[in-house]
Enzyme design. Structure first.
Site, PDB file in Angstrom:
ATOM      1  N   HIS A   1      23.705  97.505  47.755  1.00  0.00           N
ATOM      2  CA  HIS A   1      24.724  96.693  47.977  1.00  0.00           C
ATOM      3  C   HIS A   1      25.120  96.838  49.444  1.00  0.00           C
ATOM      4  O   HIS A   1      24.864  97.796  49.996  1.00  0.00           O
ATOM      5  CB  HIS A   1      25.825  97.422  47.065  1.00  0.00           C
ATOM      6  CG  HIS A   1      27.411  97.253  47.003  1.00  0.00           C
ATOM      7  ND1 HIS A   1      27.596  95.478  46.697  1.00  0.00           N
ATOM      8  CD2 HIS A   1      28.353  97.461  47.508  1.00  0.00           C
ATOM      9  CE1 HIS A   1      28.758  95.197  46.975  1.00  0.00           C
ATOM     10  NE2 HIS A   1      29.275  96.365  47.439  1.00  0.00           N
TER      11      HIS A   1
ATOM     12  N   ASP B   1      34.770  96.244  51.054  1.00  0.00           N
ATOM     13  CA  ASP B   1      33.730  96.112  50.027  1.00  0.00           C
ATOM     14  C   ASP B   1      34.168  94.990  49.139  1.00  0.00           C
ATOM     15  O   ASP B   1      35.268  94.954  48.552  1.00  0.00           O
ATOM     16  CB  ASP B   1      33.895  97.384  49.354  1.00  0.00           C
ATOM     17  CG  ASP B   1      32.723  97.604  48.191  1.00  0.00           C
ATOM     18  OD1 ASP B   1      31.854  96.464  48.030  1.00  0.00           O
ATOM     19  OD2 ASP B   1      32.488  98.557  47.715  1.00  0.00           O
TER      20      ASP B   1
ATOM     21  N   CYS C   1      26.961  89.680  48.121  1.00  0.00           N
ATOM     22  CA  CYS C   1      27.521  90.947  48.630  1.00  0.00           C
ATOM     23  C   CYS C   1      27.157  90.834  50.322  1.00  0.00           C
ATOM     24  O   CYS C   1      27.940  91.041  51.296  1.00  0.00           O
ATOM     25  CB  CYS C   1      27.176  92.373  48.157  1.00  0.00           C
ATOM     26  SG  CYS C   1      25.449  92.776  48.269  1.00  0.00           S
TER      27      CYS C   1
END
Length: 558
Positions: A445, A462, A513
């Site tokens: 991630h 995030d 991401c």
């Protein structure tokens, strides 16, 4: 009458030959094989033992030897030797290790087979060595002394020979392999039952995902069902990695791996191995949000009215601000298609370069690798350095961008062992406006972090909105160590805050991401306090990043 036919008076011929009668002289093929095995193992055991004793004697007394004395050939007398062995030069007598004196118990032990537990011990097999019930003759004078035993009948010998000696050797001595127990056989419908259980579990998971998708739809989720399934799978795996600090599963694509073609590198959006407990927890959490009581009514004060007016002004400003387009212009889109058809190195900037395999990571449903992240960061750094000129039309912040290898060094090795002081040998980070840091968590991630000296904040962005307290802790430690190394005194954290905004744009699948992280860093380099993109803009931003990387410059406009 045909002579081949049997007469009525003739006796019937047997259909098969008569069975071989088992007498005292012949106990069947299995008994004979067992007897042969017992004799062979007994002979091998005595040979190994005597060879071991001879080797030990010769190694301790290499110069000494003795000759076997002449003795009458009486096999019943202990210590006697055949005539052909009278000229052997043997080592002197040494004490025999206790291991060879221990008799092997004939009682069955755990792990021993039924065959070995029902047969006589080694001593009984040794007594039957000559076939007449007497003890075998000793081969070395003074080395072994076998006491004669009374003669036993041949029937008793044949019925008492067994293979406890085999089981003992297999499990105790390690000479032969262990006797494996008989394996149990599965039920005839075991395979059908397992398939039925897997099918039922799959249906249960699908029902849970459907229910959760409907709840998310009512709270503003905009993507389709396939993207939602990939998001659920991605959240479940990230939860496992964060909770147990495990290495990534082999089913997850390696972000740093090279892939040969875009078709082979396409990552599947969903797996059927999602834990149902995770789905139930997510469903309960979504239902709980609807069960909360409505807020109590209140009469607005003057401060609240001012805050409401400010929010209204911000909404109007956001509405007037130009939005991101859905597609590139026709010329730019044609150039993007041409860049995707090129082979080899596509573009270079500073020390970074990108080839066709790296550029294919910007196609839909792909994770970005280190080359794309570092190249985009080098473009941000180059733009910041070129806009230091006061005559520049568009003023940019003075930023510094660390590569993706900075975070693994800091987290795994620390400031001193990772030799991070050399990373800033030619720059002073304390004179910068913002330090930009792309972070890869567990190789699964991407997130963005920043050290904002203007706002006195350590920031974390995030797209999955997970807890990143370890990021704040590690960056605070780095700031203090860097200040001690360069300024020779501790860093003053007075007024500094950890900034993790709740309105950070969130991804709605399991593979965007990296694109979110690049856009976070690019917006921060321009001094933006808010982000004006969302999940619906990812397709456009991927095509735009291909054009920008292929031309090594940022596209003008929104």
């Amino acid at each position: 009458m045909n002579s081949r036919k049997r007469q009525a008076s003739d006796s019937l011929l047997p259909m098969r030959s008569a069975k071989y009668q088992r007498t005292e002289e012949n106990q069947g093929i299995w008994h004979r094989w067992c007897q042969l095995g017992a004799d062979t193992l007994t002979l091998g055991y005595e040979t190994v033992r005597l060879g071991y004793l001879s080797l030990m004697n010769s190694s301790q007394n290499p110069g000494r030897s003795q000759t076997v004395s002449q003795q009458p050939e009486n096999p019943n007398q202990p210590g006697s030797l055949p005539s052909q062995a009278t000229h052997l030069a043997l080592p002197p007598r040494l004490p025999i290790p206790e291991e060879f004196h221990k008799p092997i118990d004939s009682q069955p032990v755990a792990g021993r087979s039924r065959l070995s537990s029902s047969l006589p011990s080694r001593s009984e097999s040794s007594n039957a060595f000559n076939g007449n019930g007497n003890s075998p003759p000793s081969t070395l004078t003074g080395h072994t002394s076998v006491t004669p035993v009374p003669s036993r009948s041949k029937e008793h010998i044949q019925h008492s020979q067994s293979y406890d000696f085999i089981g003992s050797f297999a499990h105790g001595r390690g000479v032969v392999g262990g006797i494996r127990p008989r394996l149990s056989r599965d039920h005839i419908y075991a395979r059908v039952h397992r398939a039925k259980v897997q099918e039922d579990r799959k249906k249960d998971r699908e029902e849970l995902v459907q229910d959760l998708f409907h709840y998310k739809r009512s709270t503003g989720y905009t993507s389709d069902f396939d993207s939602f399934k990939s998001l659920i799978n991605y959240q479940a795996r990230l939860e496992i990695l964060e909770r147990h600090a495990l290495s990534p599963s082999p089913s997850l694509t390696d972000l740093r791996a090279k892939q040969s073609s875009p078709e082979r590198s396409r990552r599947r959006s969903f797996s059927d191995d999602v834990d149902p407990d995770f789905l139930e927890r997510a469903l309960r959490k979504a239902k709980k949000s609807f069960e909360l009581p409505p807020p109590k009514p209140f009469s607005p004060s003057h401060d609240r009215l001012r805050l409401s007016a400010r929010h209204r002004d911000e909404a109007i400003e956001k509405r007037l601000r130009p939005k991101l387009p859905k597609v590139l212009s026709p010329d730019a889109d044609t150039q993007v298609n041409a860049l995707l058809c090129k082979k080899g190195v596509i573009s270079k900037v500073a020390r970074e370069s990108v080839n066709d395999r790296d550029l294919s990571r910007l196609l839909p449903s792909q994770w970005l690798n280190d080359e794309i992240m570092n190249f985009y960061g080098a473009m941000i750094l180059t733009r910041s350095e070129s806009n230091r000129d006061p005559t520049a039309k568009r003023k940019m912040l003075d930023v510094h961008h660390f590569s993706t290898f900075f975070w693994p060094k800091l987290k795994n090795e620390g400031y001193e062992q990772g030799r991070l002081a050399k990373w800033t040998k030619k720059i002073d980070i304390f004179s910068k406006d913002v330090i930009l840091i792309p972070i890869n968590h567990n190789n699964s991630h991407w997130t963005a972090a920043a050290i904002n000296f203007r706002r006195k904040r350590i920031e974390s962005y995030d797209s999955m909105n997970l807890d990143r307290h370890q990021v704040f802790k590690a960056l605070r430690s780095y700031l203090d160590s860097e200040h001690r190394n360069k300024r020779k005194k501790p860093f003053d954290f007075t007024g500094w805050q950890n900034h993790n905004p709740e309105d950070t744009p969130q991804q709605e699948n399991g593979y965007d991401c990296g694109v979110f992280t690049c856009q976070f860093l690019e917006s921060l380099s321009r001094g933006e306090e808010e982000f004006h993109f969302s999940q619906r803009d990812m397709a456009y931003l991927r095509r735009r990043m291909i054009w920008e990387i292929g031309h090594a410059k940022f596209l003008d406009g929104p």
